[in-house]
Design an enzyme around this catalytic site. Structure first.
Site, short mmCIF file in Angstrom:
data_model
loop_
_atom_site.label_atom_id
_atom_site.label_comp_id
_atom_site.label_asym_id
_atom_site.label_seq_id
_atom_site.Cartn_x
_atom_site.Cartn_y
_atom_site.Cartn_z
CG ASP A 160 50.34 46.44 37.03
OD1 ASP A 160 50.60 47.22 36.11
OD2 ASP A 160 50.33 46.77 38.22
CD GLU A 388 43.23 51.63 40.73
OE1 GLU A 388 42.72 51.25 41.82
OE2 GLU A 388 44.39 51.33 40.39
#
Ligand code: DGY
Length: 416
Positions: A160, A388
């Site tokens: 992103d 993550e």
């Protein structure tokens, strides 16, 4: 220890199972995400093959008639995430977002099928869905047949807030018609997430696409952000090669010719993204024709697509990066002033990217590079947990915990 961590990986997938699909992690990402689920299906296949097929079938429930497999499938409501279905308003059942994500799925299907040859019974439904999806990429995102597909939103790349998008995103207005109500920074420290201005631009693009009525051709025409992402292009090329393999058993001669034509076009177009000075592949801004002046981990991914021309140079680049960061593979060149070791895709290590690049080095017969990446990835996960992402300078775990795709990659990497 190894058995414990593998047990923990399996337990994480069970805990994130929401009845046939797996959320990336509780709260932060409460729906089914496209490329997460492709990796996760490969993870499930290591211990529960029917569940792997179910993951794929659930993802395909979100596929649109035109072939798009959306980035998010909103199977069940949740207030934990922004932007939800009320922002996207795509009018699909089940509700979905309206943009793609890196197309790992054909690769995952081939991988799961290899572990479960009896799974060929699923292919009558899955093979045509994959073919329709790859046709969507060619028609919607490469309408002029250049061999490079366009990305219209950074969320489509999965990376992103990569510095690769800085220059092109600077031209996207920060005005939005949708009120921004971020939830992510309620779950995760803001220093590890994209900034407020990034979100304004992300949502500006969603507003713009929604205004087209989610018309693929209009989105392509109107988007103020249009780039050739080397990551997405390499992942798609690899997926085309895996689709061709599937087409040998499940497709027609004409389909194999069609896929082969796309492969040839894509492979030669990706060559044009090689940056000899940086020793890595880079992205191109399709609105200006200029290449992005930043090296990111996505630049190694043509190896994963079996383009091995520059394998030696890529291995040398990786060695240089390792001199500036303790752990592999930072998502941005650690020598770059835009490198931020804790902020999402601006520096941290992601296990899925490490797996794809290690697989690429293996394809290129460069086992030592592949082994080093796998060894470091396993060591990171085993010492700090199923995070993550990870700080490449300290090895600290960052972002969400009990993360499904990190668990899936650890299960896959147990085989090497
Ligand atoms: C997010 O919301 O952070 C995701 O990366 C979008 O897919």
């Amino acid at each position: 220890m190894t058995t414990d961590i593998l047990e923990q990986c399996r337990a994480t997938l069970y805990a994130n199972d929401r009845g046939g699909y797996t959320v990336p992690t509780a709260r932060l990402y409460p729906f089914q995400w496209n490329w997460d689920s492709a990796f996760v299906a490969m993870g499930w296949a290591r211990f529960d093959r029917p569940r792997a097929w179910q993951e794929i079938e659930m993802l395909l429930r979100g596929q649109w008639k035109d072939g798009l497999i959306p980035q998010i499938i909103f199977h069940a409501p949740s207030d934990d995430y922004f932007p939800g279905p009320n922002v996207w308003q795509t009018g699909h059942t089940p509700e979905t977002s309206g943009i793609p994500q890196p197309p790992v799925l054909a690769t995952a299907v081939r991988n799961v099928l290899q572990l479960d040859p009896k799974g060929h019974t699923h292919m009558a439904r899955i093979y045509p869905a994959l073919l329709a999806n790859h046709r969507w990429w060619a028609e919607a995102r490469d309408p002029n047949g250049t061999g490079l597909v366009a990305t219209l939103h950074p969320w489509e790349t999965g990376m992103d807030n990569s510095p690769a998008w800085d220059a092109a995103m600077a031209r996207v207005p920060t005005t939005t018609t949708t009120e921004i109500q971020r939830r992510d920074t309620g779950h995760i420290d803001a220093s590890m997430r994209p900034k407020a201005e990034d979100y304004q631009r992300f949502i500006h693009l969603v507003d713009c696409f929604r205004d087209t009525g989610w018309n693929a051709a209009e989105m392509y025409r109107r988007s103020p952000f249009r780039v050739a992402d080397i990551g997405t292009n390499a992942i798609l090329l690899r997926a085309e090669r895996d689709l061709l393999f599937l087409a040998e058993s499940f497709g027609t001669e004409a389909e194999r010719r069609e896929i082969n034509d796309r492969i040839a076009r894509m492979a030669s177009a990706q060559d044009t993204l090689w940056d000899a000075q940086k020793g890595i592949y880079v992205c191109r801004d399709l609105s200006t024709g200029t290449t992005m002046d930043v090296a990111t981990s996505a630049g190694f991914l043509p190896l994963y697509a079996n383009i091995t021309t520059h394998a030696e140079t890529l291995a040398a680049t990786l060695t240089l990066w390792l001199e500036h960061a303790r752990w592999l593979i930072p998502s941005t060149d650690p020598r770059d002033h835009r490198f931020e070791p804790k902020r999402y895709w601006r520096g941290p290590i992601w296990a899925v990217v490490n797996w794809m690049i290690s697989d690429g080095f293996e394809n290129a017969d460069m086992k030592p590079a592949a082994d080093l990446i796998r060894k470091q990835t396993r060591a990171l996960i085993d010492s700090v947990g199923l995070y993550e992402y990870f700080d490449p300078t300290t090895g600290a775990g960052l972002g969400g915990t009990n993360f499904s795709w990190t668990a899936a990659i650890r299960l896959i990497m147990a085989e090497h």
